[in-house]
Design a protein around this motif. Structure first.
Motif, PDB file in Angstrom:
ATOM      1  N   LYS A 146      34.735  44.589  40.639  1.00  0.00           N
ATOM      2  CA  LYS A 146      34.248  45.813  41.283  1.00  0.00           C
ATOM      3  C   LYS A 146      33.626  45.435  42.620  1.00  0.00           C
ATOM      4  O   LYS A 146      32.749  44.577  42.682  1.00  0.00           O
ATOM      5  N   LEU A 147      34.120  46.065  43.695  1.00  0.00           N
ATOM      6  CA  LEU A 147      33.669  45.707  45.036  1.00  0.00           C
ATOM      7  C   LEU A 147      32.582  46.655  45.534  1.00  0.00           C
ATOM      8  O   LEU A 147      32.650  47.868  45.300  1.00  0.00           O
ATOM      9  N   THR A 148      31.603  46.086  46.237  1.00  0.00           N
ATOM     10  CA  THR A 148      30.623  46.912  46.949  1.00  0.00           C
ATOM     11  C   THR A 148      31.335  47.485  48.189  1.00  0.00           C
ATOM     12  O   THR A 148      32.401  47.002  48.579  1.00  0.00           O
ATOM     13  N   PRO A 149      30.749  48.495  48.844  1.00  0.00           N
ATOM     14  CA  PRO A 149      31.385  49.031  50.058  1.00  0.00           C
ATOM     15  C   PRO A 149      31.632  47.955  51.120  1.00  0.00           C
ATOM     16  O   PRO A 149      32.683  47.952  51.771  1.00  0.00           O
ATOM     17  N   ASP A 150      30.676  47.033  51.298  1.00  0.00           N
ATOM     18  CA  ASP A 150      30.864  45.967  52.286  1.00  0.00           C
ATOM     19  C   ASP A 150      31.977  45.014  51.863  1.00  0.00           C
ATOM     20  O   ASP A 150      32.775  44.564  52.691  1.00  0.00           O
ATOM     21  N   GLN A 151      32.039  44.692  50.587  1.00  0.00           N
ATOM     22  CA  GLN A 151      33.117  43.835  50.089  1.00  0.00           C
ATOM     23  C   GLN A 151      34.474  44.525  50.247  1.00  0.00           C
ATOM     24  O   GLN A 151      35.474  43.873  50.560  1.00  0.00           O
ATOM     25  N   ALA A 152      34.500  45.837  50.053  1.00  0.00           N
ATOM     26  CA  ALA A 152      35.749  46.587  50.224  1.00  0.00           C
ATOM     27  C   ALA A 152      36.238  46.467  51.663  1.00  0.00           C
ATOM     28  O   ALA A 152      37.430  46.225  51.917  1.00  0.00           O
ATOM     29  N   ASN A 206      32.265  58.911  48.060  1.00  0.00           N
ATOM     30  CA  ASN A 206      31.764  58.091  46.957  1.00  0.00           C
ATOM     31  C   ASN A 206      32.899  57.501  46.114  1.00  0.00           C
ATOM     32  O   ASN A 206      32.978  57.702  44.894  1.00  0.00           O
ATOM     33  N   VAL A 207      33.788  56.777  46.772  1.00  0.00           N
ATOM     34  CA  VAL A 207      34.990  56.243  46.120  1.00  0.00           C
ATOM     35  C   VAL A 207      34.717  54.836  45.568  1.00  0.00           C
ATOM     36  O   VAL A 207      34.140  53.986  46.242  1.00  0.00           O
ATOM     37  N   ASN A 208      35.118  54.595  44.320  1.00  0.00           N
ATOM     38  CA  ASN A 208      35.001  53.259  43.723  1.00  0.00           C
ATOM     39  C   ASN A 208      36.144  52.376  44.218  1.00  0.00           C
ATOM     40  O   ASN A 208      37.260  52.851  44.422  1.00  0.00           O
ATOM     41  N   CYS A 209      35.850  51.086  44.411  1.00  0.00           N
ATOM     42  CA  CYS A 209      36.878  50.163  44.878  1.00  0.00           C
ATOM     43  C   CYS A 209      36.954  48.950  43.953  1.00  0.00           C
ATOM     44  O   CYS A 209      35.929  48.367  43.584  1.00  0.00           O
ATOM     45  N   TRP A 210      38.195  48.577  43.588  1.00  0.00           N
ATOM     46  CA  TRP A 210      38.445  47.474  42.666  1.00  0.00           C
ATOM     47  C   TRP A 210      39.422  46.493  43.294  1.00  0.00           C
ATOM     48  O   TRP A 210      40.396  46.906  43.918  1.00  0.00           O
ATOM     49  N   LEU A 211      39.146  45.205  43.113  1.00  0.00           N
ATOM     50  CA  LEU A 211      40.083  44.156  43.518  1.00  0.00           C
ATOM     51  C   LEU A 211      40.786  43.660  42.263  1.00  0.00           C
ATOM     52  O   LEU A 211      40.132  43.160  41.338  1.00  0.00           O
ATOM     53  N   ILE A 212      42.099  43.836  42.198  1.00  0.00           N
ATOM     54  CA  ILE A 212      42.864  43.432  41.012  1.00  0.00           C
ATOM     55  C   ILE A 212      43.850  42.332  41.398  1.00  0.00           C
ATOM     56  O   ILE A 212      44.646  42.501  42.329  1.00  0.00           O
ATOM     57  N   ASN A 213      43.767  41.216  40.683  1.00  0.00           N
ATOM     58  CA  ASN A 213      44.648  40.076  40.927  1.00  0.00           C
ATOM     59  C   ASN A 213      45.791  40.077  39.919  1.00  0.00           C
ATOM     60  O   ASN A 213      45.567  39.950  38.715  1.00  0.00           O
ATOM     61  N   THR A 214      47.016  40.248  40.426  1.00  0.00           N
ATOM     62  CA  THR A 214      48.194  40.221  39.553  1.00  0.00           C
ATOM     63  C   THR A 214      48.872  38.847  39.576  1.00  0.00           C
ATOM     64  O   THR A 214      49.987  38.690  39.100  1.00  0.00           O
ATOM     65  N   GLY A 215      48.176  37.872  40.168  1.00  0.00           N
ATOM     66  CA  GLY A 215      48.750  36.528  40.312  1.00  0.00           C
ATOM     67  C   GLY A 215      48.507  35.644  39.111  1.00  0.00           C
ATOM     68  O   GLY A 215      48.543  36.097  37.968  1.00  0.00           O
ATOM     69  N   TRP A 216      48.181  34.390  39.380  1.00  0.00           N
ATOM     70  CA  TRP A 216      48.155  33.372  38.327  1.00  0.00           C
ATOM     71  C   TRP A 216      46.811  33.298  37.620  1.00  0.00           C
ATOM     72  O   TRP A 216      45.764  33.588  38.191  1.00  0.00           O
ATOM     73  N   THR A 217      46.861  32.897  36.339  1.00  0.00           N
ATOM     74  CA  THR A 217      45.665  32.709  35.533  1.00  0.00           C
ATOM     75  C   THR A 217      45.800  31.413  34.741  1.00  0.00           C
ATOM     76  O   THR A 217      46.905  30.990  34.405  1.00  0.00           O
ATOM     77  N   GLY A 218      44.668  30.760  34.470  1.00  0.00           N
ATOM     78  CA  GLY A 218      44.693  29.520  33.689  1.00  0.00           C
ATOM     79  C   GLY A 218      45.163  28.316  34.472  1.00  0.00           C
ATOM     80  O   GLY A 218      45.417  27.255  33.903  1.00  0.00           O
ATOM     81  N   GLY A 219      45.298  28.463  35.772  1.00  0.00           N
ATOM     82  CA  GLY A 219      45.801  27.381  36.614  1.00  0.00           C
ATOM     83  C   GLY A 219      46.528  27.978  37.794  1.00  0.00           C
ATOM     84  O   GLY A 219      46.868  29.158  37.798  1.00  0.00           O
ATOM     85  N   LYS A 220      46.767  27.147  38.811  1.00  0.00           N
ATOM     86  CA  LYS A 220      47.469  27.659  39.973  1.00  0.00           C
ATOM     87  C   LYS A 220      48.975  27.679  39.707  1.00  0.00           C
ATOM     88  O   LYS A 220      49.445  27.272  38.633  1.00  0.00           O
ATOM     89  N   PHE A 221      49.727  28.157  40.688  1.00  0.00           N
ATOM     90  CA  PHE A 221      51.186  28.213  40.573  1.00  0.00           C
ATOM     91  C   PHE A 221      51.720  26.829  40.186  1.00  0.00           C
ATOM     92  O   PHE A 221      51.399  25.831  40.807  1.00  0.00           O
ATOM     93  N   GLY A 222      52.536  26.807  39.138  1.00  0.00           N
ATOM     94  CA  GLY A 222      53.090  25.532  38.681  1.00  0.00           C
ATOM     95  C   GLY A 222      52.439  25.021  37.420  1.00  0.00           C
ATOM     96  O   GLY A 222      53.084  24.347  36.619  1.00  0.00           O
ATOM     97  N   THR A 223      51.134  25.367  37.221  1.00  0.00           N
ATOM     98  CA  THR A 223      50.456  24.933  35.995  1.00  0.00           C
ATOM     99  C   THR A 223      49.989  26.126  35.162  1.00  0.00           C
ATOM    100  O   THR A 223      50.069  26.090  33.935  1.00  0.00           O
ATOM    101  N   GLY A 224      49.500  27.157  35.823  1.00  0.00           N
ATOM    102  CA  GLY A 224      49.091  28.354  35.095  1.00  0.00           C
ATOM    103  C   GLY A 224      50.263  29.293  34.894  1.00  0.00           C
ATOM    104  O   GLY A 224      51.426  28.912  35.043  1.00  0.00           O
ATOM    105  N   LYS A 225      49.972  30.541  34.553  1.00  0.00           N
ATOM    106  CA  LYS A 225      51.035  31.534  34.383  1.00  0.00           C
ATOM    107  C   LYS A 225      50.601  32.841  35.043  1.00  0.00           C
ATOM    108  O   LYS A 225      49.405  33.086  35.243  1.00  0.00           O
TER     109      LYS A 225
END
Length: 451
Positions: free
Chosen positions: A281-287, A341-360
């Motif tokens: 969840k991002l603050t307005p400044d982070q957004a 008063n809009v909520n802002c979310w950063l969603i990562n659809t990339g890799w988890t458990g490791g970077k590209f090549g080791t994670g998924k």
């Protein structure tokens, strides 16, 4: 490019079109809200280019066509014919250029249909803030069937913008280009341009079923005997595409506009380092910071020659189409978010458990569950913890998503390697953001990662 070079290329394109036995012309609109739309004329030598723009622009009624008059913007697509690379200012046989004074676009030496779509968006990205005072965005958008809540999805190609906005429980406003106006949100386009790589009826039924007569498949390999496409074949490129009218999506919101201000903004990234949490969840400044940074990874198939993910920063999630200073769009976004008063979310659809090549790659089912929790309001009620270095607020738990997925530091077996990757990515953010440091408030500067 100087104006004289543009004139030479324009003349070359028109001369070529005049030699064709058939020339195809399509007149359509960009922008669903009549107050802010422009009239576009496409002149091309290939029927498929005309059909592509028939799908991607807003199709006029017979009455609107009869009274169309002079267009506001003309595209001369002579893509089969090369530019003369010895012309002053030219460096190759491919040329895609827009003249904002003449409101014309000339295409030479490339038959990729997407050039026309992005040309229209570049023009709208200029006209909406300058002429109309409205905020144009490289985003998809959908609206809840019951609550009427609007969500904007920012993200570059390959991050899941089209996939996640095509939600069977919500109405699709559009998948790529929108304007956040004083009265609501409207789509710039009349169609969708979806990636087809590994497309299946199980994973993406809305997109899969939209591919039927009238749709355009581009770069997709198919069996000439059975005429059945093979969406897994990357023989030409991984950047396989389909263009179809938005009404081919069963839950499309027609007309593609709502008189409702957004409730949520979702900024999508595909982090190849496996560092960023799947949701923050991002603050307005982070957004503002992350909007200006526009971080993601170019994934294989997004661009020619990309064989493994490459970290990239595309300001406002639309660097190739930015016409004004990025701060202009960021300031308008911050004003609108604060006002409504809009909520802002950063969603990562990339890799988890490791970077590209080791994670998924983060499973689509988890990402969909997170997006559903944003829409239901469930995530707003969650308990949050701080994610070090980046200072992000991440939920400690969400039913249906494992705890170790929500917090990347728990998913990595090698904690030391995780720390190195976090610091490495943070350094990339800081380096990329130096371009904008002098043009933003201190609070926005301080909203980024701290090493």
């Amino acid at each position: 490019m100087d104006e004289h070079t543009f004139e030479i290329n324009r003349e070359r394109a028109i001369d070529y079109l005049n030699t064709r036995d058939n020339v195809y012309v399509f007149d359509g609109f960009a922008g669903w809200d009549p107050k802010y739309r422009i009239k576009v004329r496409v002149i091309c030598a290939r029927a498929y280019h005309a059909l592509f723009m028939n799908n991607m622009l807003i199709r006029p009624t017979e009455e609107e066509l009869a009274n169309f008059g002079e267009p506001d913007f003309i595209i001369y697509n002579a893509g089969q014919f090369p530019a003369n690379r010895f012309t002053k200012g030219m460096s190759s046989t491919t040329s895609v250029e827009i003249n904002f004074k003449r409101m014309e676009m000339v295409i030479l030496g490339t038959e990729y249909a997407g050039e026309m779509k992005k040309g229209v968006f570049s023009v709208m990205h200029y006209l909406q803030p300058v002429k109309f005072g409205q905020l144009s965005l490289h985003s998809s958008a959908n609206v809840g069937m019951d609550k009427g809540d609007v969500t904007l999805f920012f993200g570059l190609s390959g991050t899941g913008k089209t996939t996640l906005s095509a939600d069977p429980h919500r109405l699709l406003i559009g998948d790529d280009e929108h304007v956040w106006s004083d009265t609501g949100v409207f789509n710039i386009e009349g169609g969708c341009y979806a990636k087809c790589i590994n497309l299946s009826a199980e994973k993406e039924p809305e997109i899969y079923n939209a591919i039927r007569f009238g749709s355009i498949l581009e770069n997709v390999v198919y069996n000439p005997a059975t005429r059945v496409p093979d969406y897994d074949d990357v023989g030409i490129t991984e950047n396989t595409r389909c263009a179809y009218p938005i009404e081919y999506i069963p839950n499309a919101k027609i007309p593609c506009m709502v008189d409702q201000q957004p409730s949520n903004i979702i900024m999508l990234t595909c982090d190849a380092f496996g560092v960023l949490p799947p949701v923050s969840k991002l603050t307005p400044d982070q957004a503002s910071y992350h909007f200006l940074a526009g971080y993601t990874s170019k994934t294989p198939g997004t661009e020619d020659g990309v064989l493994e993910p490459i970290p990239t920063f595309s300001t406002c999630y639309s660097a190739p189409f930015i016409v004004l200073h990025p701060g202009r769009y960021a300031e308008m976004l911050a004003d609108r978010m604060s006002k409504h008063n809009v909520n802002c979310w950063l969603i990562n659809t990339g890799w988890t458990g490791g970077k590209f090549g080791t994670g998924k790659r983060c499973p689509l089912a988890y990402t969909r569950r997170i997006v559903d929790a944003v829409h239901s309001g469930e995530l707003l009620k969650a308990d949050f913890e701080s994610f070090d270095v980046f200072g992000l607020s991440i939920p400690t738990g969400l039913e249906g998503v494992p705890r170790e997925v929500l917090n990347p530091s728990l998913a990595w077996a090698d904690k030391e390697a995780f720390g190195r990757e976090v610091r490495k990515l943070a350094g990339m953010f800081q380096k990329a953001f130096r371009l904008y440091e002098g043009d933003v408030q201190e609070s926005v500067r301080m909203a980024g990662p701290k090493v």
